[in-house]
Design a protein around this motif. Structure first.
Motif, mmCIF file in Angstrom:
data_model
loop_
_atom_site.group_PDB
_atom_site.id
_atom_site.type_symbol
_atom_site.label_atom_id
_atom_site.label_comp_id
_atom_site.label_asym_id
_atom_site.label_seq_id
_atom_site.Cartn_x
_atom_site.Cartn_y
_atom_site.Cartn_z
ATOM 1 N N ASP A 180 0.839 -1.197 0.000
ATOM 2 C CA ASP A 180 0.000 0.000 0.000
ATOM 3 C C ASP A 180 0.877 1.251 0.000
ATOM 4 O O ASP A 180 2.103 1.171 0.008
ATOM 5 C CB ASP A 180 -0.975 -0.017 1.179
ATOM 6 C CG ASP A 180 -0.263 -0.041 2.525
ATOM 7 O OD1 ASP A 180 0.862 0.498 2.616
ATOM 8 O OD2 ASP A 180 -0.817 -0.620 3.483
ATOM 9 N N MET A 224 -4.761 -0.213 -6.710
ATOM 10 C CA MET A 224 -5.974 -0.624 -7.385
ATOM 11 C C MET A 224 -6.964 0.523 -7.526
ATOM 12 O O MET A 224 -7.785 0.533 -8.450
ATOM 13 C CB MET A 224 -6.642 -1.776 -6.621
ATOM 14 C CG MET A 224 -5.798 -3.058 -6.605
ATOM 15 S SD MET A 224 -6.660 -4.458 -5.825
ATOM 16 C CE MET A 224 -7.998 -4.723 -6.985
ATOM 17 N N HIS A 225 -6.891 1.510 -6.607
ATOM 18 C CA HIS A 225 -7.788 2.657 -6.647
ATOM 19 C C HIS A 225 -6.973 3.932 -6.483
ATOM 20 O O HIS A 225 -5.949 3.948 -5.794
ATOM 21 C CB HIS A 225 -8.841 2.568 -5.545
ATOM 22 C CG HIS A 225 -9.652 1.290 -5.604
ATOM 23 N ND1 HIS A 225 -10.704 1.094 -6.462
ATOM 24 C CD2 HIS A 225 -9.534 0.143 -4.881
ATOM 25 C CE1 HIS A 225 -11.210 -0.113 -6.274
ATOM 26 N NE2 HIS A 225 -10.515 -0.710 -5.308
ATOM 27 N N GLN A 226 -7.433 4.983 -7.111
ATOM 28 C CA GLN A 226 -6.713 6.252 -7.003
ATOM 29 C C GLN A 226 -6.821 6.838 -5.592
ATOM 30 O O GLN A 226 -5.864 7.399 -5.062
ATOM 31 C CB GLN A 226 -7.278 7.251 -8.022
ATOM 32 C CG GLN A 226 -6.978 6.898 -9.469
ATOM 33 C CD GLN A 226 -7.461 7.970 -10.426
ATOM 34 O OE1 GLN A 226 -8.156 8.920 -10.042
ATOM 35 N NE2 GLN A 226 -7.109 7.823 -11.701
ATOM 36 N N GLU A 227 -8.007 6.705 -4.977
ATOM 37 C CA GLU A 227 -8.191 7.257 -3.639
ATOM 38 C C GLU A 227 -7.560 6.336 -2.600
ATOM 39 O O GLU A 227 -7.749 5.128 -2.624
ATOM 40 C CB GLU A 227 -9.687 7.403 -3.356
ATOM 41 C CG GLU A 227 -9.981 8.008 -1.988
ATOM 42 C CD GLU A 227 -11.466 8.106 -1.718
ATOM 43 O OE1 GLU A 227 -11.845 8.522 -0.608
ATOM 44 O OE2 GLU A 227 -12.255 7.727 -2.629
ATOM 45 N N GLN A 228 -6.803 6.924 -1.710
ATOM 46 C CA GLN A 228 -6.181 6.140 -0.647
ATOM 47 C C GLN A 228 -7.014 6.229 0.618
ATOM 48 O O GLN A 228 -7.326 7.306 1.114
ATOM 49 C CB GLN A 228 -4.766 6.653 -0.353
ATOM 50 C CG GLN A 228 -4.071 5.829 0.735
ATOM 51 C CD GLN A 228 -2.684 6.364 1.070
ATOM 52 O OE1 GLN A 228 -2.279 7.403 0.558
ATOM 53 N NE2 GLN A 228 -1.983 5.664 1.950
ATOM 54 N N GLU A 231 -9.696 0.968 3.479
ATOM 55 C CA GLU A 231 -10.184 -0.174 2.718
ATOM 56 C C GLU A 231 -9.334 -0.418 1.480
ATOM 57 O O GLU A 231 -8.962 -1.561 1.182
ATOM 58 C CB GLU A 231 -11.647 0.056 2.313
ATOM 59 C CG GLU A 231 -12.263 -1.118 1.560
ATOM 60 C CD GLU A 231 -13.743 -0.872 1.229
ATOM 61 O OE1 GLU A 231 -14.334 -1.739 0.545
ATOM 62 O OE2 GLU A 231 -14.280 0.166 1.647
ATOM 63 N N ASN A 232 -9.023 0.664 0.750
ATOM 64 C CA ASN A 232 -8.219 0.505 -0.466
ATOM 65 C C ASN A 232 -6.804 0.037 -0.144
ATOM 66 O O ASN A 232 -6.203 -0.725 -0.912
ATOM 67 C CB ASN A 232 -8.173 1.832 -1.232
ATOM 68 C CG ASN A 232 -9.535 2.187 -1.829
ATOM 69 O OD1 ASN A 232 -10.407 1.310 -1.993
ATOM 70 N ND2 ASN A 232 -9.731 3.461 -2.147
ATOM 71 N N ASP A 236 -4.503 -3.264 -1.649
ATOM 72 C CA ASP A 236 -3.195 -3.022 -2.274
ATOM 73 C C ASP A 236 -2.109 -3.913 -1.674
ATOM 74 O O ASP A 236 -1.086 -4.157 -2.323
ATOM 75 C CB ASP A 236 -2.799 -1.550 -2.123
ATOM 76 C CG ASP A 236 -3.619 -0.645 -3.046
ATOM 77 O OD1 ASP A 236 -4.151 -1.178 -4.054
ATOM 78 O OD2 ASP A 236 -3.715 0.565 -2.777
#
Length: 253
Positions: A180, A224-228, A231-232, A236
């Motif tokens: 992450d 996997m997602h732009q927003e950190q 959950e994201n 990662d």
């Protein structure tokens, strides 16, 4: 004696006349007239010997028909021989055509069978690729923050992967390690490499050749997602496994 002289005179006159007449005919009728002359001459001689001048005349007519019959018989025999030869050639040609037809049918059957096998093989490859793509979904080993330890839940998943690999020796695995975005880049890169190494070693221990395992670590560079967020970050921290069949690398690309 007088009859014999008269007969000889008639024979000579008719033979000279016939020879002269035969020489004036065309080449196409030469054979037919020659045969008639043979019969005519034979008839004259025969008739003269038997009955004198009158017999010679009658014998000449009979001899003409005899010669003509002999010629027609020879021509008919020749035509019959030609007909037999033509029938033999026709039979041979028919046999050759039947053999060629049989070979053509055999070739068509082989071609059809080959096409069917190719179609079945292509269908099987497509099904296999689809199955591999479906299996790839969700084949991620997740990790706790800052850890490369494989949790028991994911060990069971890796056991299933190893079993599948043992059943299909042609399969290989593409592994990618991630981290992450918390922490610096060097730490995250090293952590993703360690996670990748742990998963690879686990599969090797399960009996999978290392040559069938291809991996690369990306650190935190491919989230996997732009927003950190919390959950994201969980998603990662992973190692992703993708089963690959021969040639599927190109298809996947």
């Amino acid at each position: 004696m007088k009859k014999q002289l008269i007969a000889a005179t008639i024979i000579s006159t008719m033979m000279i006349s016939n020879v002269s007449w035969a020489s004036d005919t065309t080449m196409a009728d030469e054979r037919e007239h020659t045969e008639e002359l043979v019969g005519l001459s034979s008839g004259i001689i025969l008739g003269a010997v038997i009955g004198g001048p009158v017999g010679a005349f009658i014998g000449a007519l009979a001899g003409t028909f005899v010669g003509k019959s002999v010629g027609d018989g020879a021509e008919l025999s020749e035509q019959k021989q030609q007909l037999v030869e033509q029938e033999q050639q026709l039979t041979q040609t028919n046999e050759q055509l039947m053999a060629m037809s049989t070979k053509q049918q055999s070739l068509e059957q082989v071609s059809e069978k080959y096409y069917q096998l190719q179609s079945n093989l292509a269908e099987q490859k497509a099904n296999q690729l689809q199955t591999l793509n479906e299996l790839t979904i969700g084949m991620n080993v997740q990790f706790k923050t800052g850890s490369s330890h494989i949790e028991p839940l994911f060990e069971q998943q890796l056991d299933n992967v190893a079993y599948m690999m043992s059943l299909s020796p042609e399969l290989t695995i593409d592994l990618t390690g991630y981290a992450d975005r918390r922490g610096d880049n060097d730490f995250n890169q090293a952590l993703s490499e360690q996670r990748l190494a742990e998963v690879t070693q686990y599969l090797v221990v399960q009996g999978i050749e290392r040559e069938r395992l291809h991996g690369q670590a990306y650190g935190a560079t491919l989230p996997m997602h732009q927003e950190q967020n919390f959950e994201n970050d969980f998603f990662d921290r992973r190692v992703t496994l993708k089963l690959m069949a021969p040639g599927s690398e190109l298809a996947a690309n």
